[in-house]
Design an enzyme around this catalytic site. Structure first.
Site, PDB file in Angstrom:
ATOM      1  N   GLY A 147      61.772 -28.147  74.430  1.00 44.09           N
ATOM      2  CA  GLY A 147      63.141 -28.596  74.205  1.00 44.09           C
ATOM      3  C   GLY A 147      63.365 -30.071  74.380  1.00 44.09           C
TER       4      GLY A 147
ATOM      5  CD  GLU B 114      60.559 -29.339  86.723  1.00 45.68           C
ATOM      6  OE1 GLU B 114      60.265 -29.721  85.576  1.00 45.68           O
ATOM      7  OE2 GLU B 114      61.728 -29.105  87.086  1.00 45.68           O
TER       8      GLU B 114
ATOM      9  CG  LEU C 176      63.084 -23.704  94.795  1.00 43.79           C
ATOM     10  CD1 LEU C 176      62.695 -24.210  96.183  1.00 43.79           C
ATOM     11  CD2 LEU C 176      64.439 -23.022  94.836  1.00 43.79           C
ATOM     12  CG  ASP C 177      65.379 -28.127  87.690  1.00 44.06           C
ATOM     13  OD1 ASP C 177      64.545 -28.063  86.777  1.00 44.06           O
ATOM     14  OD2 ASP C 177      66.218 -29.048  87.787  1.00 44.06           O
TER      15      ASP C 177
ATOM     16  CG  HIS D 157      52.303 -28.683  79.102  1.00 43.87           C
ATOM     17  ND1 HIS D 157      52.705 -29.954  78.720  1.00 43.87           N
ATOM     18  CD2 HIS D 157      52.646 -27.865  78.074  1.00 43.87           C
ATOM     19  CE1 HIS D 157      53.269 -29.884  77.517  1.00 43.87           C
ATOM     20  NE2 HIS D 157      53.244 -28.636  77.112  1.00 43.87           N
TER      21      HIS D 157
END
Length: 628
Positions: free
Chosen positions: A405, A305, A269-270, A334
């Protein structure tokens, strides 16, 4: 094996429903004064229009035999505009064309016995369909499945495939959320890919976007302005009106559609922090409950996220299993390891200090770095306590589509950090008990960029290009307008072409060496770590950091009382381990991994060499003075 149709189908409020006499077409447009079903000819051109009837809830319906399976249809508004079905399963052309009526039971599955894999076995491999293979299709991914299985990944995670405008794009600008992009192979190609993956024991996840629609081809506002809250803004425009039940149904049914009809094993789920839900029950909670209720006999998982560092959605039940969401993407992990590896400190990286290796150790041991802590970049407290959650509640990565990206030139970590630091980071990622994620090409040290690319034209294309470049004006390297002109144009075909994986590099010895290292690490993970991840006690992690150097130790209590130890030194100098840290013979228990190969031998003497990582498994704690 006899081919069977074992796709899970169910009646949805949205989209057409096949009947014995033809099909029933439905569309929610409560304030539309009139609506007609547009019937297309063999060329996809609307040639006839049939009036539809509206009920008290705002649904327009029409049952007819005039459109057969494979036939084109759409809806004509009172102003004469003809629009596709927002729940279209297949398009005659692009997002502006008519939709095609499909039969959800037409695909013959060859793997009806597949029920997925347990969450703790998950090793994600994130990929973008258009740039993963030479032809950029679902069939191109299918041709690489045997390779992916040989690497040791268990789960392919595909960036969004819902139809968006054009043939090139990341997929986060989808407008037809039920429609697998025709450029990739459409619904039939996607089902064949999932079927082929399951036949090899590989799970497949799909990235889905429920926080916005793309800017080109979203016609919903033209006939159902109630679908959006114009007064509530998001980074992509008006918020979706999740207080309207039909809108809520649209998204929850979408999740069940992908998991059922396509037999996906899970969804990501973005950016759920950008879902502006004004109801008492968050959409994510209702969606997750619906998924777990609908598929009780399958291993179906959800990840999310969210930059707020919330934890309510990833909490575990009394049996230690996820209640709602299986794992949260952990940006904190990260960011800490990226800063340590690259020395970068601009934008959100300013919250993560290169000299404070304790942030990395804290993340590995307890989940988030920011747990109700003040964030200088965001100028407020961020996060909630996460130390009671098991490590498997977090999905860790050192690279992903966003973190590569969203750089100006799409550089990968391989080009930004030393080889030894990258290999240390990779070992930490793949052998720690969190759920690891690799981004396509990472397994062999790919250096081709992964840039941001779109396929927009005209004013929208200009706005996307200039907006993209303006985003980087705050970075020192791009203060000057002429340097921002060097940032690749997202709409240029060359930007897309440069982002494709270069599979030919696997012929090079140095890339083969990296690939074999990753294979070896994942083999160790599956044999030594995964069997200990199902039942992990609360507060399982603890850590020690050195104030003088970039070195640390982490210990996790896993299943059956086994203790996994990580000793890491990311500095350029050896780390003489302090006497207060050592509790037992550091050579006791089982050596899991040593990088470089002699690091464990030096550790036994009380010194950890520069740029090194050692994992050991024991029945007891090998270190003392550990802070949690």
């Amino acid at each position: 094996m006899t081919a069977m149709n074992d796709g899970f189908t169910f009646d949805t409020a949205w989209g057409p429903k096949l009947t014995g006499e033809g099909a029933e077409f439905r569309l929610w447009a409560p304030s539309a004064p009139s609506l007609e079903l547009a019937i297309g000819d063999a060329g996809g051109k609307p040639v006839d229009f049939l009036p539809m009837e509206k009920d008290d809830a705002g649904w327009w319906r029409l049952s007819t035999g005039r459109v057969g399976v494979g036939g084109a249809y759409g809806f004509r508004l009172d102003n004469g505009m003809v629009v596709p079905d927002p729940a279209s399963r297949r398009q005659f052309g692009d997002v502006h064309s008519l939709s095609i009526l499909t039969d959800p039971k037409s695909y013959r599955w060859t793997t009806p016995e597949w029920n997925g894999r347990p969450w703790e076995e998950t090793v994600f491999y994130e990929l973008h369909t258009g740039t993963f293979s030479d032809d950029g299709t679902f069939a191109g991914i299918e041709g690489k499945l045997d390779f992916l299985k040989s690497v040791g990944v268990t789960t392919i995670e595909i960036l969004p495939v819902a139809q968006f405008m054009g043939r090139r794009g990341w997929g986060y600008d989808g407008v037809l959320l039920y429609c697998a992009h025709e450029a990739y192979g459409g619904d039939e190609g996607l089902k064949r890919l999932i079927d082929a993956a399951h036949s090899r024991g590989l799970s497949v996840f799909l990235d889905v976007v429920y926080n916005h629609f793309g800017p080109d081809g979203n016609y919903i506002g033209a006939y159902a302005p109630e679908f959006f809250h114009e007064e509530i803004s998001t980074p992509w425009g008006p918020a979706i009106a999740y207080d309207e039940e039909p809108v809520r149904q649209f998204m929850i049914e979408n999740a069940l559609y992908w998991l059922g009809e396509f037999r996906f094993d899970g969804l990501r789920l973005d950016a759920i922090d950008s879902i502006k839900d004004t109801t008492e029950t968050p959409l994510v909670e209702e969606l997750a409950r619906a998924v777990r209720k609908t598929f009780p006999g399958r291993h179906v998982h959800l990840t999310s996220e969210d930059d707020r560092n919330i934890v309510w959605h990833i909490e575990r039940g009394d049996n230690g299993q996820p209640k709602l969401i299986s794992g949260e993407w952990n940006d904190d992990f990260h960011h800490t390891i990226h800063v340590l590896a690259t020395h970068e400190k601009e934008a959100y990286y300013a919250d993560y200090t290169r000299k404070s290796v304790s942030q990395l150790a804290k993340s590995l041991a307890t989940g988030f770095v920011y747990q109700d802590d003040f964030s200088p970049v965001r100028d407020k407290k961020i996060g909630h306590a996460s130390d009671e959650l098991p490590p498997t509640a977090f999905v860790n990565f050192i690279q992903n589509h966003d973190q590569i990206g969203n750089r100006a030139f799409g550089e990968r970590l391989t080009d930004l950090a030393s080889r030894r630091i990258v290999e240390c980071a990779q070992a930490i990622l793949l052998l720690s008990p969190q759920i690891p994620l690799l981004f396509m090409g990472e397994e062999w040290g790919e250096t081709h960029p992964f840039c941001f690319f779109t396929d927009f034209h005209g004013e929208l294309g200009d706005a996307v290009r200039e907006g993209r470049r303006a985003e980087f004006a705050k970075f020192t390297a791009f203060h000057a307008a002429d340097t921002r002109e060097l940032i690749p144009d997202p709409n240029s075909p060359t930007t897309f072409a440069a982002s494709k994986l270069d599979w030919s590099v696997l012929e090079r010895p140095n890339r083969r060496v990296r690939l074999e290292q990753v294979k070896r690490l994942l083999k160790i993970r599956h044999e030594k770590i995964v069997p200990l991840l199902k039942h992990i006690p609360k507060r399982s992690g603890s850590y020690y950091t050195s104030p003088e150097t970039l070195a640390f130790a982490v210990a996790w209590t896993l299943q059956d009382g086994k203790v996994l130890h990580l000793f890491a030194n990311l500095s350029d100098d050896p780390w003489p381990m302090p006497n207060a840290l050592t509790k037992a013979d550091l050579t006791s228990g089982e050596l899991v991994h040593s990088y470089p190969s002699d690091a464990d031998e030096m550790l036994a003497t009380g010194t950890l060499p520069a740029s090194s990582v050692v994992f050991r498994l024991s029945d007891q704690f090998l270190i003392s003075g550990v802070a949690s």
